[in-house]
Design a protein around this motif. Structure first.
Motif, PDB file in Angstrom:
ATOM      1  N   ASN A  79      -1.477  -4.334   1.571  1.00 56.64           N
ATOM      2  CA  ASN A  79      -1.321  -4.167   0.124  1.00 56.64           C
ATOM      3  C   ASN A  79      -2.294  -3.108  -0.409  1.00 56.64           C
ATOM      4  O   ASN A  79      -2.954  -3.283  -1.439  1.00 56.64           O
ATOM      5  CB  ASN A  79      -1.543  -5.502  -0.601  1.00 56.64           C
ATOM      6  N   ASP A  80      -2.367  -1.999   0.330  1.00 57.62           N
ATOM      7  CA  ASP A  80      -3.301  -0.909   0.023  1.00 57.62           C
ATOM      8  C   ASP A  80      -2.521   0.238  -0.628  1.00 57.62           C
ATOM      9  O   ASP A  80      -1.944   1.097   0.054  1.00 57.62           O
ATOM     10  CB  ASP A  80      -3.988  -0.441   1.306  1.00 57.62           C
ATOM     11  N   THR A  81      -2.483   0.254  -1.954  1.00 53.39           N
ATOM     12  CA  THR A  81      -1.735   1.302  -2.659  1.00 53.39           C
ATOM     13  C   THR A  81      -2.385   2.675  -2.494  1.00 53.39           C
ATOM     14  O   THR A  81      -1.705   3.701  -2.533  1.00 53.39           O
ATOM     15  CB  THR A  81      -1.639   0.961  -4.155  1.00 53.39           C
ATOM     16  N   GLY A  82      -3.704   2.688  -2.311  1.00 55.89           N
ATOM     17  CA  GLY A  82      -4.400   3.959  -2.122  1.00 55.89           C
ATOM     18  C   GLY A  82      -3.976   4.640  -0.832  1.00 55.89           C
ATOM     19  O   GLY A  82      -3.755   5.863  -0.802  1.00 55.89           O
ATOM     20  N   ALA A 114       0.033   0.071   4.951  1.00 56.65           N
ATOM     21  CA  ALA A 114      -0.270  -0.067   3.529  1.00 56.65           C
ATOM     22  C   ALA A 114       0.405  -1.298   2.941  1.00 56.65           C
ATOM     23  O   ALA A 114      -0.187  -2.022   2.130  1.00 56.65           O
ATOM     24  CB  ALA A 114       0.173   1.189   2.787  1.00 56.65           C
ATOM     25  N   HIS A 115       1.652  -1.546   3.353  1.00 47.37           N
ATOM     26  CA  HIS A 115       2.356  -2.733   2.871  1.00 47.37           C
ATOM     27  C   HIS A 115       1.719  -4.016   3.421  1.00 47.37           C
ATOM     28  O   HIS A 115       1.621  -5.022   2.703  1.00 47.37           O
ATOM     29  CB  HIS A 115       3.826  -2.660   3.265  1.00 47.37           C
ATOM     30  N   LEU A 153      -1.159   4.174   0.747  1.00 46.47           N
ATOM     31  CA  LEU A 153       0.240   4.571   0.600  1.00 46.47           C
ATOM     32  C   LEU A 153       0.349   5.899  -0.146  1.00 46.47           C
ATOM     33  O   LEU A 153       1.083   6.805   0.274  1.00 46.47           O
ATOM     34  CB  LEU A 153       1.001   3.481  -0.150  1.00 46.47           C
ATOM     35  N   ALA A 154      -0.389   6.035  -1.236  1.00 53.40           N
ATOM     36  CA  ALA A 154      -0.350   7.274  -2.018  1.00 53.40           C
ATOM     37  C   ALA A 154      -0.897   8.448  -1.210  1.00 53.40           C
ATOM     38  O   ALA A 154      -0.348   9.561  -1.255  1.00 53.40           O
ATOM     39  CB  ALA A 154      -1.159   7.093  -3.306  1.00 53.40           C
ATOM     40  N   LYS A 212       1.681   9.619   1.409  1.00 59.66           N
ATOM     41  CA  LYS A 212       2.778  10.380   0.812  1.00 59.66           C
ATOM     42  C   LYS A 212       2.324  11.789   0.443  1.00 59.66           C
ATOM     43  O   LYS A 212       3.048  12.763   0.666  1.00 59.66           O
ATOM     44  CB  LYS A 212       3.309   9.648  -0.421  1.00 59.66           C
TER      45      LYS A 212
END
Length: 328
Positions: free
Chosen positions: A288-291, A284-285, A293-294, A297
């Motif tokens: 740069n994929d915030t979706g 994700a880092h 990463l969320a 989690k």
């Protein structure tokens, strides 16, 4: 150590203490020998280790790939080897594990409590560090500091155990330890993505309950065995804690991994991100994929909720059985 050196450096931390112990041991520790002792049955040791490793490997493979040929070819022979091991112990004059001890119901209850205590604590504490670093984003040093209250809880309850035994029976105290452990692990099923205060409370309860269970459990195992079998009983208690810890990490880790992979099956990430939350965070880092990463989690937390609930149910059942057994 982790912030400034490679990950393997943490294993070097105890080396100075071990060197000091080896140097001082011959002068400070009494030398006690059993003049009638016979050599250990090496074949039994090989059978036991081979059987356990095969079963654990099969369980891990099932968690990773489902019921596959490799998993079956490992697990089924593993149980077969354990069966051969048990049959061999029945025939030996001096077995590696004295199976006659298991004819005592109180001994079995104490050993079971000891095993399940370490099994559940080891398996669930595996996720605490991951939650602190992967979900909350803490560094390794800061995460370690937040885990100190749990260690303190274990130390305090271990020290209070002898005092509790002066006022209550062993059965009552070990049941209380199991219930504390149950409460701590059940609390993990309420964690959110910002649940540090609850996690600290859960860690204290888990470690305090486990410390009390192990301390009194070992005492119960020895008290439930005949005096002439104290050495064999002590060996079984040590084996139970070691085996319980290894199986806890393997089985509960496999349950969590299966649930996590299921939740991540429809993610946009690669196979690496669907295997571990660490892999998902790294990907994700990088993208740069915030979706992603969320989602990782949330999958971690959801899987932790189910795993902790199942583990808490198992411990609670054992606590009830122990309470019934030692109330008679």
């Amino acid at each position: 150590m982790l912030n400034h050196f490679w990950w393997g450096s943490v294993f070097l931390m105890p080396v100075p203490l071990i060197v000091a112990l080896l140097a001082a041991g011959p002068f400070l520790l009494p030398d006690i020998k059993d003049t009638q002792a016979k050599s250990m049955d090496l074949l039994s040791a090989v059978l036991l280790i081979a059987g356990i490793l095969a079963i654990i490997f099969g369980i891990k493979q099932m968690a990773q790939d489902g019921i596959s040929l490799i998993a079956l070819l490992s697990t089924l022979p593993g149980f077969g080897i354990i069966f051969i091991f048990i049959q061999r112990q029945k025939k030996l004059e001096l077995p590696l594990i004295d199976l006659k001890l298991f004819s005592n119901a109180r001994f079995n209850a104490a050993l079971g409590a000891l095993f399940i205590g370490i099994f559940s604590w080891s398996g669930m504490f595996l996720f605490v560090g991951q939650y602190l670093q992967s979900v909350l984003g803490l560094g390794s040093f800061e995460a370690g500091l937040w885990m100190l209250p749990g260690a303190l809880g274990s130390v305090v309850l271990c020290m209070l155990a002898p005092i509790a035994l002066k006022h209550f029976s062993r059965g009552v105290v070990i049941t209380a330890g199991l219930l504390l452990l149950t409460t701590g692990i059940a609390s993990l099923s309420l964690l959110t993505d910002n649940g540090l205060p609850l996690l600290v409370v859960a860690m204290v309860l888990m470690s305090a309950g486990c410390g009390l269970t192990v301390t009194v459990g070992i005492d119960l195992v020895l008290a439930s065995a005949p005096a002439q079998k104290a050495g064999a009983a002590a060996g079984l208690s040590e084996t139970s804690t070691g085996f319980g810890g290894a199986l806890g990490v393997a089985i509960l880790g496999s349950v969590w991994n299966t649930l996590y992979r299921h939740d991540m099956d429809n993610s946009t990430g690669s196979a690496v991100s669907r295997d571990t939350i660490g892999g998902a965070i790294a990907e994700a880092h990088r993208l740069n994929d915030t979706g992603l990463l969320a989602q990782a989690k949330q999958a971690f937390i959801h899987s932790l909720h189910i795993t902790s609930f199942l583990s808490a149910c198992i411990i609670f059942v054992v606590a009830v059985l122990v309470a019934i057994k030692f109330s008679r």
